[in-house]
Design a protein around this motif. Structure first.
Motif, short mmCIF file in Angstrom:
data_model
loop_
_atom_site.label_atom_id
_atom_site.label_comp_id
_atom_site.label_asym_id
_atom_site.label_seq_id
_atom_site.Cartn_x
_atom_site.Cartn_y
_atom_site.Cartn_z
N ARG A 10 0.56 3.93 -2.84
CA ARG A 10 -0.11 5.19 -2.54
C ARG A 10 0.80 6.28 -1.99
NH1 ARG A 10 -5.59 3.18 0.59
NH2 ARG A 10 -6.33 1.79 -1.02
N VAL A 49 0.84 -1.20 0.00
CA VAL A 49 0.00 0.00 0.00
C VAL A 49 0.87 1.25 0.00
CG1 VAL A 49 -1.74 1.32 1.27
CG2 VAL A 49 -1.93 -1.18 1.12
N LYS A 57 -8.00 -1.40 13.68
CA LYS A 57 -7.16 -0.30 14.16
C LYS A 57 -5.99 -0.82 15.00
CE LYS A 57 -7.48 3.97 16.86
NZ LYS A 57 -8.34 4.84 17.63
N ALA A 70 -7.98 -0.01 6.32
CA ALA A 70 -9.02 -0.34 5.34
C ALA A 70 -8.43 -1.05 4.13
CB ALA A 70 -9.75 0.93 4.91
N ALA A 71 -7.28 -0.59 3.65
CA ALA A 71 -6.68 -1.17 2.45
C ALA A 71 -6.17 -2.59 2.66
CB ALA A 71 -5.53 -0.28 1.96
N THR A 131 0.43 7.34 3.78
CA THR A 131 -0.97 6.95 3.97
C THR A 131 -1.32 6.99 5.45
OG1 THR A 131 -0.77 5.44 2.07
CG2 THR A 131 -2.66 5.12 3.50
N GLN A 185 -3.02 5.96 8.92
CA GLN A 185 -3.19 4.60 9.46
C GLN A 185 -4.57 4.03 9.23
OE1 GLN A 185 0.16 4.46 12.95
NE2 GLN A 185 -1.91 4.69 13.60
N ARG A 186 -5.61 4.86 9.36
CA ARG A 186 -6.97 4.33 9.17
C ARG A 186 -7.17 3.85 7.73
NH1 ARG A 186 -7.78 9.67 10.02
NH2 ARG A 186 -8.39 10.88 8.21
N ASP A 187 -6.54 4.53 6.77
CA ASP A 187 -6.65 4.10 5.38
C ASP A 187 -5.82 2.84 5.13
OD1 ASP A 187 -8.33 6.22 4.91
OD2 ASP A 187 -6.80 7.49 3.98
N LEU A 188 -4.69 2.71 5.84
CA LEU A 188 -3.90 1.48 5.75
C LEU A 188 -4.72 0.30 6.27
CD1 LEU A 188 -0.28 2.32 6.98
CD2 LEU A 188 -0.98 1.50 4.72
#
Length: 161
Positions: free
Chosen positions: A64, A60, A80, A74-75, A67, A69-72
């Protein structure tokens, strides 16, 4: 609880064996294939000191860039707490760093380090012979065909899920 098959049909029960014709056969085969491929990829990563969960985050970050952490999470399909542990591991190994996000005091972005990029590239070199062994029983053109079919299954036209 018993469920009868509609009259005039023969129920095909999932067996999780080669030749299974049940409606679950594809999912069961994909699960077994995933386990086999994951074991091979873990074998490639082990000498580099990381696991698949770490490599998923590096993928990721390479794709990307920085990034949050919350998007990591999700990806990569992590929660969390899980993503925090993975990023902690990557930081300890010098493969990633957390940085403040301008304008958001609570958010932390994760960036891959030059050492992380080196390890990412080394993982690809290490995986190459293992993947060749993995697909050795397939015929000419079949590995590419399999990748094409799986890509179409994973990323349907129109984004259906």
């Amino acid at each position: 609880m018993t469920t009868d098959a509609p009259r005039g049909t023969t129920a095909s029960r999932a067996t999780d064996r080669p030749g299974d014709t049940s409606p679950f056969a594809l999912g069961l085969l994909l699960r077994k294939a995933h386990w086999r491929v994951a074991a091979v990829m873990a074998e490639a990563l082990r000498p580099l000191g990381i696991e698949l969960r770490h490599f998923a985050v590096l993928i990721v970050l390479i794709d990307r860039g920085s990034t949050v952490q919350r998007d990591l999470a999700a990806a990569t399909g992590s929660d969390k707490a899980g993503i925090m542990r993975i990023v902690d591991d990557l930081e300890r190994k010098g493969l990633a760093v957390r940085k403040s996000v301008p304008g958001d005091r609570r958010a932390r972005a994760v960036e891959i380090t030059p050492q992380g990029v080196e390890l990412f590239d080394a993982a690809h070199v290490a995986a190459e012979p293992l993947v060749e062994r993995l697909v050795a029983e397939l015929g000419p053109g079949e590995p590419e065909r399999l990748k094409d079919l799986l890509t179409r299954l994973a990323y349907p036209v129109g984004g259906e899920e």
